[in-house]
Design a protein around this motif. Sequence first.
Motif, short mmCIF file in Angstrom:
data_model
loop_
_atom_site.label_atom_id
_atom_site.label_comp_id
_atom_site.label_asym_id
_atom_site.label_seq_id
_atom_site.Cartn_x
_atom_site.Cartn_y
_atom_site.Cartn_z
N THR A 22 0.85 -1.20 0.00
CA THR A 22 0.00 0.00 0.00
C THR A 22 0.89 1.25 0.00
O THR A 22 2.00 1.23 0.52
CB THR A 22 -0.92 0.02 1.23
N PRO A 23 0.39 2.36 -0.58
CA PRO A 23 1.24 3.55 -0.70
C PRO A 23 1.55 4.21 0.64
O PRO A 23 0.75 4.17 1.58
CB PRO A 23 0.37 4.50 -1.56
N LEU A 24 2.73 4.78 0.72
CA LEU A 24 3.10 5.66 1.82
C LEU A 24 3.25 7.05 1.20
O LEU A 24 4.16 7.29 0.41
CB LEU A 24 4.42 5.22 2.46
N GLN A 25 2.33 7.95 1.52
CA GLN A 25 2.24 9.23 0.81
C GLN A 25 2.45 10.40 1.77
O GLN A 25 1.82 10.46 2.82
CB GLN A 25 0.86 9.36 0.14
N ARG A 26 3.31 11.33 1.35
CA ARG A 26 3.45 12.57 2.12
C ARG A 26 2.19 13.41 1.92
O ARG A 26 1.71 13.57 0.80
CB ARG A 26 4.67 13.37 1.68
N ASP A 37 6.69 16.81 8.94
CA ASP A 37 6.75 16.04 7.70
C ASP A 37 5.85 14.82 7.91
O ASP A 37 6.27 13.81 8.47
CB ASP A 37 8.20 15.62 7.43
N ILE A 38 4.59 14.94 7.48
CA ILE A 38 3.58 13.94 7.82
C ILE A 38 3.27 13.06 6.60
O ILE A 38 2.95 13.55 5.52
CB ILE A 38 2.30 14.60 8.35
N TRP A 39 3.35 11.76 6.84
CA TRP A 39 3.09 10.77 5.80
C TRP A 39 1.90 9.90 6.22
O TRP A 39 1.71 9.64 7.41
CB TRP A 39 4.32 9.88 5.60
N LEU A 40 1.13 9.45 5.24
CA LEU A 40 0.00 8.56 5.50
C LEU A 40 0.30 7.19 4.91
O LEU A 40 0.60 7.07 3.72
CB LEU A 40 -1.28 9.12 4.87
N LYS A 41 0.23 6.17 5.76
CA LYS A 41 0.34 4.80 5.28
C LYS A 41 -1.08 4.35 4.92
O LYS A 41 -1.90 4.09 5.81
CB LYS A 41 0.96 3.91 6.36
N ASN A 173 14.91 6.89 5.79
CA ASN A 173 15.27 6.75 7.21
C ASN A 173 14.03 6.41 8.01
O ASN A 173 12.90 6.73 7.62
CB ASN A 173 15.89 8.05 7.75
N ALA A 174 14.22 5.77 9.14
CA ALA A 174 13.09 5.44 10.00
C ALA A 174 12.40 6.72 10.46
O ALA A 174 13.06 7.72 10.76
CB ALA A 174 13.55 4.64 11.22
N PRO A 175 11.08 6.77 10.51
CA PRO A 175 10.38 7.97 10.95
C PRO A 175 10.63 8.25 12.43
O PRO A 175 10.97 7.33 13.19
CB PRO A 175 8.91 7.64 10.68
N LYS A 302 9.27 17.12 12.94
CA LYS A 302 9.63 15.69 12.89
C LYS A 302 8.95 14.99 11.71
O LYS A 302 7.99 15.50 11.12
CB LYS A 302 9.25 15.01 14.20
N THR A 303 9.44 13.80 11.42
CA THR A 303 8.83 12.95 10.39
C THR A 303 7.87 11.99 11.07
O THR A 303 8.27 11.22 11.96
CB THR A 303 9.90 12.16 9.63
N VAL A 304 6.61 12.06 10.66
CA VAL A 304 5.54 11.32 11.34
C VAL A 304 4.77 10.49 10.31
O VAL A 304 4.43 10.98 9.24
CB VAL A 304 4.57 12.28 12.05
#
Length: 415
Positions: A22-26, A37-41, A173-175, A302-304
């Motif tokens: 499944t997509p991981l989208q910013r 920096d928020i991403w949706l799995k 990199n790991a979130p 942060k990257t979330v």
Amino acid sequence: MTSFAQKARAAEAQMRTLFPATPLQRNDHLSERHGADIWLKREDLSPVRSYKIRGAFNAMRKVLERSPDQSRFVCASAGNHAQGVAFVCRHFGVNGVIFMPVTTPQQKIDKTRVFGGDAIEIRLVGDYFDDTLKSAQEYCAMVGAHFLSPFDDPDVIEGQASVAVEILAEMPNAPDMVILPVGGGGLSSGVRLYMAEDAPETDLWFVEPLGGASLAAALAAGHPVSLPKVNTFVDGAAVARIGVSTFAVLKTVSPDHVLAAPEDRICTTILEMLNIEGIVLEPAGALSVDVLPELSEQIRGKTVVCVTSGGNFDFERLPEVKERAQRFSGVKKYFILRLPQRPGALKDFLSMLGPDDDIARFEYLKKSARNFGSVLIGIETKAAGNFAELFGKLDAAGFAYRDITNDETLAEFLI
């Protein structure tokens, strides 16, 4: 000895025979709003529009590896688990018997049948899920089938962990943080186990619906407990008792990292994601996004990753979602007005409404006295502050009224 992370990676690799990652989208909208920096799995974009296909696939795969002659599987579900099991039964060419409550919406029954085709049989049993579950387990024991738990099963947990495998594979990199919805705990425990091995520096946060906070209750008690009452609005995560196997993994989670999302607030998140981003989320699928404002200080810069766990939203529920969102936002209220039974009384009331106030409901309930009548009134406005002005005018004119917007008992019977 094979580690949990190795098992999860093997499960994820096997899933590629069934569906792509499944997509991981910013998400630019959420990133800008929260300064992160928020991403949706996007688990809402799996073949069955939820992550449940993962656990069902892995559990069924491993059962068939151990017992190749096992040809019948059983589950009890009114939603995403049923659809995942149906899809996987057809994939493996085995028979599935899916027990669903009699009250299950026809749309969910039809989708489950489409996914399973001739491989499954649907049995509608019981008005409540507990009755359905009991019947499914009794049938399972009688015919010697394998019962597929929606979450309380090590193989299911291992399958759900494939979400974390994909997250780490899709990012350089790991979130810094991953936010997870919690129902029975299959997804959250699987991701926690995997991250502990492969990305221990990633901070995990867990979100439950306020009316079904079974993880918080278990952490407080030190063991799984049954909630005396569950609000079923967030049907994909409204679980009365967290699983034994899942809690064994989650029992060391800090209670400070477990958040409760009010059901009405979740509705505002569903509408925001639909109207602004065009993303359709079911209530459980919106949990991780819903708590971002609460975590504003922790996530800044942060990257979330927010796991949007499902998108099986029945659009017949949209009016209810809009209604609850308006009430939570304070732009819609219901109140009972004691209206004098004299000429001009209604006109006097109407003259107090502002230019942005609209009457959405007006219903005489009864004449409570010879000279007065009770009226149920619903008002929609553009800004929550407008109600302070309206109620001020009513007080000054001597009108008696009662705000019942947040009175669950009266709202249930009158609204």
